[in-house]
Design an enzyme around this catalytic site. Structure first.
Site, PDB file in Angstrom:
ATOM      1  N   ASP A  13       0.898  -1.132  -0.119  1.00 25.85           N
ATOM      2  CA  ASP A  13       0.060  -0.214  -0.035  1.00 25.85           C
ATOM      3  C   ASP A  13       0.842   1.273  -0.196  1.00 25.85           C
ATOM      4  OD1 ASP A  13       1.028  -0.376   2.632  1.00 25.85           O
ATOM      5  OD2 ASP A  13      -0.781  -0.869   3.603  1.00 25.85           O
ATOM      6  N   GLU A  19      -9.759  -1.906   5.283  1.00 22.54           N
ATOM      7  CA  GLU A  19     -10.380  -1.562   6.375  1.00 22.54           C
ATOM      8  C   GLU A  19     -11.419  -2.568   6.520  1.00 22.54           C
ATOM      9  OE1 GLU A  19      -8.303  -0.181   8.425  1.00 22.54           O
ATOM     10  OE2 GLU A  19      -8.053   1.879   7.777  1.00 22.54           O
ATOM     11  N   ASP A  60      -7.551  -2.449  13.714  1.00 25.30           N
ATOM     12  CA  ASP A  60      -8.685  -2.830  13.283  1.00 25.30           C
ATOM     13  C   ASP A  60      -8.882  -4.088  12.665  1.00 25.30           C
ATOM     14  OD1 ASP A  60      -7.842  -1.995  10.955  1.00 25.30           O
ATOM     15  OD2 ASP A  60      -9.093  -0.391  10.502  1.00 25.30           O
ATOM     16  N   HIS A 111      -7.090  -4.836   9.947  1.00 22.04           N
ATOM     17  CA  HIS A 111      -6.617  -4.915   8.474  1.00 22.04           C
ATOM     18  C   HIS A 111      -5.223  -5.409   8.075  1.00 22.04           C
ATOM     19  CE1 HIS A 111      -4.520  -0.259   9.118  1.00 22.04           C
ATOM     20  NE2 HIS A 111      -3.928  -1.486   8.874  1.00 22.04           N
TER      21      HIS A 111
HETATM   22  C1  GLP Z   1      -0.289   0.034   8.470  1.00 23.81           C
HETATM   23  C2  GLP Z   1       0.000  -0.917   7.179  1.00 23.81           C
HETATM   24  C3  GLP Z   1      -0.326  -2.176   7.625  1.00 23.81           C
HETATM   25  C4  GLP Z   1       0.415  -2.815   8.699  1.00 23.81           C
HETATM   26  C5  GLP Z   1      -0.088  -1.954   9.854  1.00 23.81           C
HETATM   27  C6  GLP Z   1       0.563  -2.179  11.342  1.00 23.81           C
HETATM   28  O1  GLP Z   1      -1.559   0.430   8.731  1.00 23.81           O
HETATM   29  N1  GLP Z   1      -0.837  -0.360   6.042  1.00 23.81           N
HETATM   30  O2  GLP Z   1       0.160  -2.971   6.294  1.00 23.81           O
HETATM   31  O3  GLP Z   1       0.035  -3.962   9.044  1.00 23.81           O
HETATM   32  O4  GLP Z   1       0.219  -0.496   9.463  1.00 23.81           O
HETATM   33  O5  GLP Z   1       1.523  -1.269  12.000  1.00 23.81           O
HETATM   34  P1  GLP Z   1       2.275  -1.558  13.064  1.00 23.81           P
HETATM   35  O6  GLP Z   1       3.462  -2.725  12.635  1.00 23.81           O
HETATM   36  O7  GLP Z   1       2.905  -0.173  13.115  1.00 23.81           O
HETATM   37  O8  GLP Z   1       1.496  -1.844  14.380  1.00 23.81           O
END
Ligand code: GLP
Length: 264
Positions: free
Chosen positions: A67, A143, A136, A138
């Site tokens: 993404d 989402e 959440d 994802h």
């Molecule tokens: C973002 C990314 C996700 C990832 C998430 C987790 O939202 N789009 O792909 O899984 O962060 O983040 P963290 O590892 O900082 O909790």
């Protein structure tokens, strides 16, 4: 799906990096799907160590990130392109032209999403997809209520995601872009192998829903239960709410595939 419980977040990240390294050594032309987030920083640090210490070669692999935010340029300090450059690409021998992220500044975002899907297909599909999980539930930026067959497209981010990612934007949820381009759940499920890393007690409840709950678009990570080859590597803190923990440990202790990874 298999769940592997590592003693702590560092060992969990090292295990993920070793699985990636094994796949890359077996197929140097591997098409790697990459994820961002704080959890993944440790994995990339381990991969950089493996590159420097053991010559792990990225020269002919290709990468596709899950993404990218819409509306911030690639050189913005909080773009996922910058994250990847900083944590991995600039520190290993991957060919810059083989690294791909969606372009969140494209004038026609719909066309950019279709282009990204075509690029993945032209590369032969993703061999190994790394994943984290959002608070959440994802994967990527899929989402809640994302169609479980969705493809790369634009998504609006939920308030909880804006909150979760605010620390990277100076702590202010209002500073986080409201929209992103993300691979769809269907795009992710088309990968030949999925490898999710989840660490920390703040992820324990959502991890249990994703792994042991019903498959639902309310928790898009639960769609990974449909994937024929998906491993979820967690630390003890994230594993705290799992019901089947003894069984998962037994599998890891007994499956021949994991022999080389035990005790690491
Ligand atoms: C973002 C990314 C996700 C990832 C998430 C987790 O939202 N789009 O792909 O899984 O962060 O983040 P963290 O590892 O900082 O909790």
């Amino acid at each position: 799906m298999e769940v592997i419980i590592a003693p702590d977040r560092h060992k969990a990240a090292l295990l993920v990096a070793r699985i990636v390294a094994k796949e890359l050594r077996a197929d140097p032309r591997l098409v790697l799907g990459l994820a961002t987030g704080r959890t993944m920083e440790r994995v990339y640090a381990c991969l950089v160590d493996l590159h420097r210490g053991e010559g792990l070669d990225f020269s002919v692999c290709s990468t596709f990130n899950l993404d990218e935010y819409i509306g911030i340029p690639a050189d913005h300090p909080c773009s996922y392109r910058r994250y990847m450059d900083e944590h991995l690409f600039a520190q290993v021998n991957v060919a810059p032209g083989r690294t791909h992220l969606p372009d969140g500044m494209a004038p026609d975002l719909g066309a950019e999403c279709r282009r990204y899907e075509s690029l993945i297909q032209a590369a032969g599909g993703i061999g190994l997809q790394l994943l984290g999980i959002g608070s959440d539930g994802h994967i990527g930026f899929n989402e809640p209520l994302s169609a479980l067959r969705s493809r790369t497209r634009e998504k609006a981010l939920t308030p909880s995601t804006l909150e979760q990612n605010a620390p990277m934007f100076g702590g202010d949820p209002a500073a986080v872009p409201r929209r992103a381009i993300t691979m769809g759940v269907g795009t992710i499920l088309d990968s030949r192998r999925c490898l999710m890393l989840v660490t920390g007690e703040s992820k324990a409840a959502i991890l249990a829903k994703a792994v042991e709950g019903p498959i639902t678009s309310m928790v898009t990570a639960s769609a990974l239960q449909l994937h024929p080859r998906c491993q979820v590597v967690v630390d003890e803190e994230a594993a705290a709410h799992l019901q089947g923990i003894d069984y998962y440990r037994w599998i890891f202790a007994n499956e021949p595939e994991w022999a080389e990874f035990r005790g690491a």
